[in-house]
Scaffold this motif. Structure first.
Motif, PDB file in Angstrom:
ATOM      1  N   TYR A 162       0.856  -1.194   0.000  1.00 33.76           N
ATOM      2  CA  TYR A 162       0.000   0.000   0.000  1.00 33.76           C
ATOM      3  C   TYR A 162       0.892   1.244   0.000  1.00 33.76           C
ATOM      4  CZ  TYR A 162      -4.592  -2.139   0.620  1.00 33.76           C
ATOM      5  OH  TYR A 162      -5.764  -2.826   0.423  1.00 33.76           O
ATOM      6  N   GLN A 163       1.329   1.634  -1.179  1.00 33.89           N
ATOM      7  CA  GLN A 163       2.209   2.801  -1.339  1.00 33.89           C
ATOM      8  C   GLN A 163       1.625   3.731  -2.396  1.00 33.89           C
ATOM      9  OE1 GLN A 163       4.714   3.148   0.737  1.00 33.89           O
ATOM     10  NE2 GLN A 163       4.531   1.110   1.635  1.00 33.89           N
ATOM     11  N   SER A 164       0.306   3.920  -2.324  1.00 33.67           N
ATOM     12  CA  SER A 164      -0.384   4.714  -3.342  1.00 33.67           C
ATOM     13  C   SER A 164      -0.979   5.967  -2.700  1.00 33.67           C
ATOM     14  CB  SER A 164      -1.476   3.864  -3.999  1.00 33.67           C
ATOM     15  OG  SER A 164      -0.949   2.671  -4.540  1.00 33.67           O
ATOM     16  N   THR A 166      -2.872   9.993  -2.901  1.00 35.65           N
ATOM     17  CA  THR A 166      -2.425  11.349  -3.206  1.00 35.65           C
ATOM     18  C   THR A 166      -2.091  12.060  -1.902  1.00 35.65           C
ATOM     19  OG1 THR A 166      -3.865  11.421  -5.158  1.00 35.65           O
ATOM     20  CG2 THR A 166      -3.059  13.528  -4.292  1.00 35.65           C
ATOM     21  N   LYS A 183      -4.926   2.648  -2.574  1.00 37.90           N
ATOM     22  CA  LYS A 183      -5.302   3.332  -3.803  1.00 37.90           C
ATOM     23  C   LYS A 183      -6.486   4.273  -3.573  1.00 37.90           C
ATOM     24  CE  LYS A 183      -3.818  -0.415  -6.879  1.00 37.90           C
ATOM     25  NZ  LYS A 183      -4.275  -1.423  -7.878  1.00 37.90           N
ATOM     26  N   ASN A 184      -6.464   5.378  -4.311  1.00 39.30           N
ATOM     27  CA  ASN A 184      -7.558   6.354  -4.312  1.00 39.30           C
ATOM     28  C   ASN A 184      -7.786   7.002  -2.949  1.00 39.30           C
ATOM     29  OD1 ASN A 184      -8.334   5.884  -7.122  1.00 39.30           O
ATOM     30  ND2 ASN A 184      -9.077   3.900  -6.395  1.00 39.30           N
ATOM     31  N   GLU A 204      -8.091   1.594   1.039  1.00 37.03           N
ATOM     32  CA  GLU A 204      -8.414   2.314  -0.194  1.00 37.03           C
ATOM     33  C   GLU A 204      -9.578   3.282   0.020  1.00 37.03           C
ATOM     34  OE1 GLU A 204      -9.057  -0.663  -3.146  1.00 37.03           O
ATOM     35  OE2 GLU A 204      -6.969  -1.299  -3.183  1.00 37.03           O
TER      36      GLU A 204
END
Length: 393
Positions: A162-164, A166, A183-184, A204
């Protein structure tokens, strides 16, 4: 292999958070007990669930692809749903062995098929010849509150990718290697993520708004929102779709809960679909620093704990500036409001201090709440809630 997950006979110790759920659905860290077992089994293994008759239809509706309360129970591994299982623990259960934990049947491995009606007798016999296993076990409903740090730290191993997300350039990351963002997810300006004391796991579609402070260990589930200026101060578990503001410390939110506004909540466990009004506060420490006693139904229990806040069942709502005392227990569907500290035990469906919720109005409100998040109230749960209501009246 077939794994049969069963409810412990002493289910009262998990009240009131097990009235509309099984023991294996309780959450501590990133997963429920059932999810941990599923993660520990191989893709070819099967699961059977053995639960109380009153929640059987609810569990069947929630898990349509899993066999619930079959007429006969298959050979294989049987696991107590109140334990927090890992793959290593399950692998210790080898052929013909039975395990207990402080006098409670924990697990067994058998080679025969048994009818459902014979299960109690089989478990009694199994207790007579067993080995003790050291494993996290939820003896009382407040136990998961104090297991969070260990479980969230262990759970971080499942989120290494989990390296996503913004992340605004102004966000402060302390010990960034211990922070996992799905993500997201979006982290807004001025947020501080401090993982120096434990991991921070954001699933997420998590939204952390301006100026929030999050100190690990913390797990924030999918589609959660952390409001501007919120303070999550260690040992916090958020199930899916929670909205959190104010100050929170050592709290489990089972899921779909709203604590949007200022106010302190500490050392507490909330069921699902709870809404805490603005400036709702709780105490989690007595003025004399003594042992906290709580009441569950007609029983008064000395917890032996110095810190314990509130145990809040499903569908509870509190009014603006509600004050909850140390060791408060609130029953399913209660609407809590009024001046001063509330009673330490609030029965199911209580309205204010002296009245009862009207069941038809309650169901209309719940349908509205669930529809807002794309959910609905199933007939099995509605039927059980009606029975709980009639029993409470």
């Amino acid at each position: 292999m077939i794994a049969t997950i069963f409810e412990d006979k002493d289910s009262k110790s998990l009240s009131p958070l097990n009235q509309v759920r099984a023991s294996f659905e309780l959450r501590c860290g990133a997963f429920t007990n059932l999810e941990r077992i599923q993660n520990s089994l191989s893709i070819n293994d099967e699961i059977q669930l053995l639960v109380r008759n009153e929640i059987k239809d609810i569990i069947k509706e929630r898990y349509p692809h899993i066999t619930v309360n079959p007429d006969s129970l298959s050979p294989g591994v049987w696991l107590n749903g109140q334990a927090i299982w890992t793959k290593d623990h399950i692998q210790q259960i080898t052929s013909g062995r039975t395990f207990t934990h402080r006098g409670r049947l924990l697990a067994m491995h058998n080679h025969e098929t048994y009818s459902n009606v014979a299960i109690d007798n089989l478990m009694e016999k199994a207790l007579a010849v067993s080995m003790e296993m050291d494993i996290p076990f939820i003896h009382h409903i407040w136990d998961p509150i104090f297991m969070q740090a260990e479980m969230i730290t262990a759970d971080a191993q499942d989120f290494m990718d989990y390296q996503s997300g913004t992340i605004h350039p102004s966000v402060v990351l302390e010990n960034g290697d211990n922070i996992y963002i799905g993500k997201n997810s979006e982290i807004r300006p001025g947020v501080v993520l401090d993982a120096s004391a434990g991991p921070i796991i954001l699933a997420e579609h998590v939204y952390v708004d301006i100026g929030a402070l999050i100190q690990g260990p913390v797990y924030i589930g999918p589609y959660c929102t952390i409001n501007p200026g919120a303070k999550l101060r260690k040992n916090v578990t958020l199930g899916p779709m929670c909205k959190i503001g104010g100050e929170v410390e050592d709290v489990i939110f089972q899921g779909y809960d709203n604590k949007q506004h200022d106010g302190f909540l500490g050392h507490s466990y909330l069921g699902e679909w709870v809404n805490l009004g603005a400036n709702t506060n709780n105490s989690d420490l007595k003025n004399n620093y003594g042992s906290i006693r709580i009441q569950i139904e007609e029983d008064e229990i000395d917890t032996g704990l110095q810190f314990l806040g509130s145990i809040i069942s499903d569908y509870v709502r509190t009014g603006i500036s509600t004050m909850l005392n140390t060791g408060t227990v609130i029953g399913l569907g209660a609407n809590v409001f009024g001046a001063g500290f509330q009673a330490k035990y609030i029965p199911p469906f209580q309205w204010g201090t002296d009245n009862k919720t009207e069941l038809d109005k309650f169901f209309k409100t719940i349908e509205t709440i669930k529809n807002r998040r794309g959910k609905s109230l199933g007939e099995p749960e509605k039927s059980l809630i009606s029975k709980i209501y009639l029993d409470s009246v």
